[in-house]
Design an enzyme around this catalytic site. Structure first.
Site, short mmCIF file in Angstrom:
data_model
loop_
_atom_site.label_atom_id
_atom_site.label_comp_id
_atom_site.label_asym_id
_atom_site.label_seq_id
_atom_site.Cartn_x
_atom_site.Cartn_y
_atom_site.Cartn_z
N ASN A 10 0.87 -1.19 0.00
CA ASN A 10 0.00 0.00 0.00
C ASN A 10 0.89 1.23 0.00
O ASN A 10 1.46 1.59 1.03
CB ASN A 10 -0.89 -0.03 1.26
CG ASN A 10 -1.67 1.27 1.44
OD1 ASN A 10 -1.80 2.06 0.50
ND2 ASN A 10 -2.18 1.48 2.64
N LYS A 12 0.09 4.25 -0.30
CA LYS A 12 -0.58 5.46 0.19
C LYS A 12 -0.34 6.61 -0.80
O LYS A 12 -0.17 6.36 -1.97
CB LYS A 12 -0.10 5.81 1.60
CG LYS A 12 -0.09 4.61 2.53
CD LYS A 12 0.03 4.98 3.95
CE LYS A 12 0.18 3.71 4.78
NZ LYS A 12 -0.01 3.93 6.18
N GLU A 101 -6.97 5.00 7.71
CA GLU A 101 -6.77 6.40 7.32
C GLU A 101 -8.01 6.92 6.59
O GLU A 101 -8.38 8.08 6.72
CB GLU A 101 -5.51 6.53 6.45
CG GLU A 101 -4.25 6.36 7.28
CD GLU A 101 -3.05 5.80 6.55
OE1 GLU A 101 -3.05 5.80 5.30
OE2 GLU A 101 -2.12 5.33 7.24
N GLY A 177 2.39 2.77 10.55
CA GLY A 177 3.32 3.88 10.32
C GLY A 177 4.04 4.33 11.58
O GLY A 177 4.69 5.37 11.59
N SER A 217 3.41 -1.72 10.38
CA SER A 217 4.87 -1.75 10.58
C SER A 217 5.48 -3.11 10.33
O SER A 217 6.49 -3.48 10.95
CB SER A 217 5.24 -1.23 11.98
OG SER A 217 4.81 0.11 12.13
#
Ligand code: PEP
Length: 261
Positions: A10, A12, A101, A177, A217
């Site tokens: 991903n 982002k 998110e 993250g 993570s």
């Protein structure tokens, strides 16, 4: 026996066009020499989807094309939105839905997540439904209830035929993250719980075959231990998917676990 793993990158909202093209090509070239059991999916920003589908469509492609979001609506007057039908017409095969998110910054509720999943399924795109609790929820001990509600209000509305084509990613928000990973035992505990929820609603066979991934993570160093857990069918990778070498080490961890079992 363990299923082959799935590793999904991903990206982002990262990378300009040239950087995206370079990273996709670099991953593609580096994976050329592999004969992977592990399924790999790249989810760059939507605007670069065609860079991935161009390569993913080739015969010897080692990865599938994915994106990070889709509209809950069909086509029409929804300025700025992209429909599942459009994605399908570009051969996008996977789509992340309900990422924390998107829930936090874009007001994505379980109801919207479900609508998006149904649009994707109607267009033969695999939804990767994200769920997970915040740090406060974990600390207060309500993490199982939070995840249960997310699953019940989305996944539980699918038909068995739709469920067969759906994946789940457990991503504790406190691990996304932050560099703080759930311990392998915490990941295993929650993934086993999610699998039990699937079993309750859809039966044992479905529970066994459903792909449930861990995200948060996950990196080149910890992937092997996470992927070795009984119920961890792979990973949804954010930061570590932005560097080809790190991402490939995570894929290699998937291969190692698969070959050892
Ligand atoms: C994610 O956002 O899906 C994710 C897992 O991010 P990171 O790996 O950077 O924690």
């Amino acid at each position: 026996m363990m299923k082959p793993k799935i590793v999904i990158g991903n990206w982002k909202m990262n990378k300009n066009f040239d950087e995206a093209e370079n990273l996709i090509c670099e991953i593609g070239e580096k994976l050329e020499n592999y004969n992977l059991e592990t399924e790999v999916v790249l989810c760059p920003p939507l605007v670069y989807a065609e860079l991935v589908t161009d390569i993913a469509d080739q015969d010897n492609a080692q990865f599938y094309a994915g994106v990070q979001n889709v509209s809950e609506y069909e086509n029409g007057a929804y300025t700025g939105e992209v429909s599942a039908e459009m994605l399908a017409s570009m051969n996008v095969a996977f789509c992340i839905v309900g990422h924390s998110e998107r829930r936090k910054y874009f007001g994505e509720t379980n109801d919207i997540v479900l609508k998006k999943m149904l649009r994707l399924l109607a267009n033969d795109i695999v939804p990767v439904m994200c769920c997970g609790e915040s740090l406060d929820e974990r600390k207060s001990g309500s993490h199982f209830d939070v995840v249960k509600k997310q699953i019940e209000e989305s996944i539980y509305n699918l038909t068995p035929e739709q469920m067969e084509r759906t994946m789940i990613a457990y991503e504790p928000i406190w691990a996304i993250g932050t560099g703080e990973t759930a311990t392998p035992a915490q990941a295993q505990e929650m993934l086993a719980f999610i699998r039990s929820l699937i079993e309750k609603k859809f039966g044992t066979e479905m529970a066994v075959s459903t792909y449930i991934l861990y995200g948060g993570s996950c990196n080149a160093k910890n992937a092997l231990e996470l992927f070795s857990q009984q119920d961890v069918d792979g990973g949804l990778i954010g930061g570590a998917s932005l560097k080809a070498d790190d991402f490939i080490k995570i894929i290699e961890a998937g291969e190692t676990v698969c070959k050892d079992n």
